[in-house]
Design an enzyme around this catalytic site. Structure first.
Site, PDB file in Angstrom:
ATOM      1  N   SER A  16       0.800  -1.230   0.000  1.00  0.00           N
ATOM      2  CA  SER A  16       0.000   0.000   0.000  1.00  0.00           C
ATOM      3  C   SER A  16       0.836   1.285   0.000  1.00  0.00           C
ATOM      4  O   SER A  16       0.500   2.228  -0.723  1.00  0.00           O
ATOM      5  CB  SER A  16      -0.976  -0.011   1.181  1.00  0.00           C
ATOM      6  OG  SER A  16      -1.937  -1.028   0.979  1.00  0.00           O
ATOM      7  N   THR A  61      -5.783  -3.656   7.421  1.00  0.00           N
ATOM      8  CA  THR A  61      -5.689  -4.999   6.857  1.00  0.00           C
ATOM      9  C   THR A  61      -5.726  -6.017   7.981  1.00  0.00           C
ATOM     10  O   THR A  61      -5.989  -5.673   9.141  1.00  0.00           O
ATOM     11  CB  THR A  61      -4.453  -5.096   5.918  1.00  0.00           C
ATOM     12  OG1 THR A  61      -4.468  -6.359   5.270  1.00  0.00           O
ATOM     13  CG2 THR A  61      -3.149  -4.919   6.667  1.00  0.00           C
ATOM     14  N   LYS A  65      -9.835  -5.769  10.497  1.00  0.00           N
ATOM     15  CA  LYS A  65     -10.908  -5.107   9.735  1.00  0.00           C
ATOM     16  C   LYS A  65     -12.223  -5.014  10.513  1.00  0.00           C
ATOM     17  O   LYS A  65     -12.966  -4.056  10.338  1.00  0.00           O
ATOM     18  CB  LYS A  65     -11.124  -5.812   8.394  1.00  0.00           C
ATOM     19  CG  LYS A  65      -9.953  -5.608   7.430  1.00  0.00           C
ATOM     20  CD  LYS A  65     -10.251  -6.214   6.067  1.00  0.00           C
ATOM     21  CE  LYS A  65      -9.023  -6.076   5.163  1.00  0.00           C
ATOM     22  NZ  LYS A  65      -9.301  -6.536   3.795  1.00  0.00           N
ATOM     23  N   ASN A  86     -11.952  -1.598   5.747  1.00  0.00           N
ATOM     24  CA  ASN A  86     -10.529  -1.517   5.392  1.00  0.00           C
ATOM     25  C   ASN A  86     -10.114  -0.055   5.244  1.00  0.00           C
ATOM     26  O   ASN A  86      -9.006   0.233   4.815  1.00  0.00           O
ATOM     27  CB  ASN A  86     -10.239  -2.258   4.078  1.00  0.00           C
ATOM     28  CG  ASN A  86     -10.809  -1.525   2.883  1.00  0.00           C
ATOM     29  OD1 ASN A  86     -11.857  -0.888   2.986  1.00  0.00           O
ATOM     30  ND2 ASN A  86     -10.121  -1.598   1.759  1.00  0.00           N
ATOM     31  N   GLY A 126     -15.578 -19.673  -0.220  1.00  0.00           N
ATOM     32  CA  GLY A 126     -15.233 -19.092   1.081  1.00  0.00           C
ATOM     33  C   GLY A 126     -16.438 -18.370   1.656  1.00  0.00           C
ATOM     34  O   GLY A 126     -17.292 -17.873   0.907  1.00  0.00           O
ATOM     35  N   TYR A 216      -2.932 -12.190  -3.590  1.00  0.00           N
ATOM     36  CA  TYR A 216      -2.066 -11.930  -4.738  1.00  0.00           C
ATOM     37  C   TYR A 216      -0.693 -12.550  -4.500  1.00  0.00           C
ATOM     38  O   TYR A 216      -0.347 -12.934  -3.386  1.00  0.00           O
ATOM     39  CB  TYR A 216      -1.959 -10.420  -5.031  1.00  0.00           C
ATOM     40  CG  TYR A 216      -1.353  -9.604  -3.921  1.00  0.00           C
ATOM     41  CD1 TYR A 216      -2.153  -9.018  -2.951  1.00  0.00           C
ATOM     42  CD2 TYR A 216       0.030  -9.433  -3.828  1.00  0.00           C
ATOM     43  CE1 TYR A 216      -1.599  -8.282  -1.919  1.00  0.00           C
ATOM     44  CE2 TYR A 216       0.591  -8.692  -2.806  1.00  0.00           C
ATOM     45  CZ  TYR A 216      -0.233  -8.122  -1.855  1.00  0.00           C
ATOM     46  OH  TYR A 216       0.327  -7.392  -0.831  1.00  0.00           O
TER      47      TYR A 216
HETATM   48  P1  ATR Z   1     -10.881 -14.217   6.066  1.00  0.00           P
HETATM   49  O1  ATR Z   1     -11.114 -12.963   6.817  1.00  0.00           O
HETATM   50  O2  ATR Z   1      -9.553 -14.313   5.380  1.00  0.00           O
HETATM   51  O3  ATR Z   1     -12.012 -14.557   5.140  1.00  0.00           O
HETATM   52  P2  ATR Z   1     -11.908 -16.171   7.911  1.00  0.00           P
HETATM   53  O4  ATR Z   1     -13.045 -15.297   8.264  1.00  0.00           O
HETATM   54  O5  ATR Z   1     -11.177 -16.941   8.968  1.00  0.00           O
HETATM   55  O6  ATR Z   1     -10.761 -15.353   7.194  1.00  0.00           O
HETATM   56  O7  ATR Z   1     -12.390 -17.165   6.763  1.00  0.00           O
HETATM   57  C1  ATR Z   1     -11.532 -18.082   6.172  1.00  0.00           C
HETATM   58  C2  ATR Z   1     -12.241 -18.780   5.016  1.00  0.00           C
HETATM   59  O8  ATR Z   1     -11.334 -19.659   4.376  1.00  0.00           O
HETATM   60  C3  ATR Z   1     -13.421 -19.638   5.431  1.00  0.00           C
HETATM   61  O9  ATR Z   1     -14.349 -19.690   4.381  1.00  0.00           O
HETATM   62  C4  ATR Z   1     -12.753 -21.000   5.640  1.00  0.00           C
HETATM   63  O10 ATR Z   1     -13.630 -22.103   5.533  1.00  0.00           O
HETATM   64  P3  ATR Z   1     -14.447 -22.602   6.856  1.00  0.00           P
HETATM   65  O11 ATR Z   1     -15.529 -21.585   7.074  1.00  0.00           O
HETATM   66  O12 ATR Z   1     -14.978 -23.918   6.474  1.00  0.00           O
HETATM   67  O13 ATR Z   1     -13.439 -22.649   7.974  1.00  0.00           O
HETATM   68  C5  ATR Z   1     -11.832 -20.994   4.469  1.00  0.00           C
HETATM   69  N1  ATR Z   1     -10.706 -21.918   4.634  1.00  0.00           N
HETATM   70  C6  ATR Z   1      -9.604 -21.745   5.393  1.00  0.00           C
HETATM   71  N2  ATR Z   1      -8.772 -22.797   5.276  1.00  0.00           N
HETATM   72  C7  ATR Z   1      -9.370 -23.668   4.412  1.00  0.00           C
HETATM   73  C8  ATR Z   1      -9.004 -24.932   3.871  1.00  0.00           C
HETATM   74  N3  ATR Z   1      -7.865 -25.532   4.195  1.00  0.00           N
HETATM   75  N4  ATR Z   1      -9.863 -25.517   3.015  1.00  0.00           N
HETATM   76  C9  ATR Z   1     -11.015 -24.914   2.666  1.00  0.00           C
HETATM   77  N5  ATR Z   1     -11.413 -23.722   3.143  1.00  0.00           N
HETATM   78  C10 ATR Z   1     -10.599 -23.095   3.998  1.00  0.00           C
END
Ligand code: ATR
Length: 271
Positions: A16, A61, A65, A86, A126, A216
């Site tokens: 950034s 970040t 957030k 953000n 996700g 990225y």
């Molecule tokens: P962020 O703010 O980065 O979205 P988060 O709120 O912890 O972080 O969400 C992480 C996301 O990545 C979730 O959708 C999580 O799936 P779950 O809800 O089933 O936990 C997903 N995720 C993380 N690790 C994963 C993995 N190894 N395989 C599949 N999905 C994953």
């Protein structure tokens, strides 16, 4: 000189400061934009101290957030929809929150990568914070369908339900995500950042579609390579990063920087 920061932990490698320095140079403005690493339990104190010392605005970040959203005395509709911010700005005597991530994603998809989002069938993989932040801006583009796939399918269902009034949302499990045909597949999971495999069937990728990772660089490389191996067009989220920054710059300063050369410059190998 107006002072800005990006607050995170870790934040030392954030792009950034470089992006905003390029924007300011392009527009002939002088700003200061630095990184601010807050301790895991110290976001609020760090942000308040920055604004108390005259700081104009902050990007926020991981992992702060949601706290940024809670800290602000006023939040935009899109920050409220995301439940996270953000972007913070001092306006008069209050701190205001916004969320420019979804707008950044939509601008990169629509304007830079030339994807027709209106009428598109979109698979959003996700259901965490990153996914929640982009659902409303994607639905505002009027896709034909927005299917949310998540490892924990209940989380996908609850996210789809939360935005059901805003457009055609539905939910699926990750392993059944190849049950539909999609124009765009978006990876909004943290799997690759955590160094874990993403158990998404390869059959979701096909020629003629765009696969896009909201992360990225190295964190997106595995997803991008898998999609390309199946003949799909694929991109990481560097353009989204630059576009959310441009939207932030505009909200702070009222002038919108051009982004194409900044994105190209960040993609060019270091001399
Ligand atoms: P962020 O703010 O980065 O979205 P988060 O709120 O912890 O972080 O969400 C992480 C996301 O990545 C979730 O959708 C999580 O799936 P779950 O809800 O089933 O936990 C997903 N995720 C993380 N690790 C994963 C993995 N190894 N395989 C599949 N999905 C994953």
């Amino acid at each position: 000189m107006d002072r800005y920061v990006v607050v995170g932990n870790p934040v030392a490698h954030s792009l950034s400061p470089r992006i905003h320095a390029r924007f300011a140079a392009e527009l002939g403005e002088r700003i200061e934009y630095a990184t601010l690493e807050a301790p895991p339990d110290g976001f609020r104190a760090a942000a308040l101290a920055f604004f108390a010392s005259g700081g104009r605005g902050a990007n926020v970040t991981l992992p702060f957030k949601v706290e940024a959203f809670e800290l602000a005395e006023h939040a935009s509709d899109r920050a409220r929809a995301a439940g996270a911010a953000n972007f913070l700005a001092r306006r008069g005597d209050r701190i205001e929150a916004d969320n420019t991530d979804g707008a950044g994603l939509v601008t990169d998809l629509r304007d830079n990568l030339r994807v027709a989002l209106a009428g598109a069938r979109i698979l959003l993989v996700g259901a965490g914070g990153a996914a929640r932040g982009v659902v409303a801006p994607l639905l505002a583009e009027r896709p034909r369908a927005l299917v949310i796939a998540n490892r924990d399918v209940e989380r996908a269902k609850s996210l789809a339900h939360r935005f059901a009034a805003a457009g055609p949302t539905s939910a699926t499990s990750l392993d059944a995500a190849d049950g539909g045909t999609y124009d765009v597949v978006l990876n909004a999971t943290s799997a690759s950042t955590l160094g874990e495999p993403l158990p998404l069937p390869d059959a979701v990728f096909r020629p003629g579609m765009l696969a896009y990772d909201l992360a990225y660089g190295a964190a997106a490389a595995g997803f991008v390579a898998r999609a390309k191996a199946r003949g799909a067009r694929a991109s990481d989220g560097l353009g989204m990063l630059v576009e959310q920054a441009a939207e932030s710059y505009f909200l702070w300063r009222g002038r919108r920087p051009a982004t194409a050369e900044v994105i190209a410059g960040l993609r060019a190998p270091a001399p």
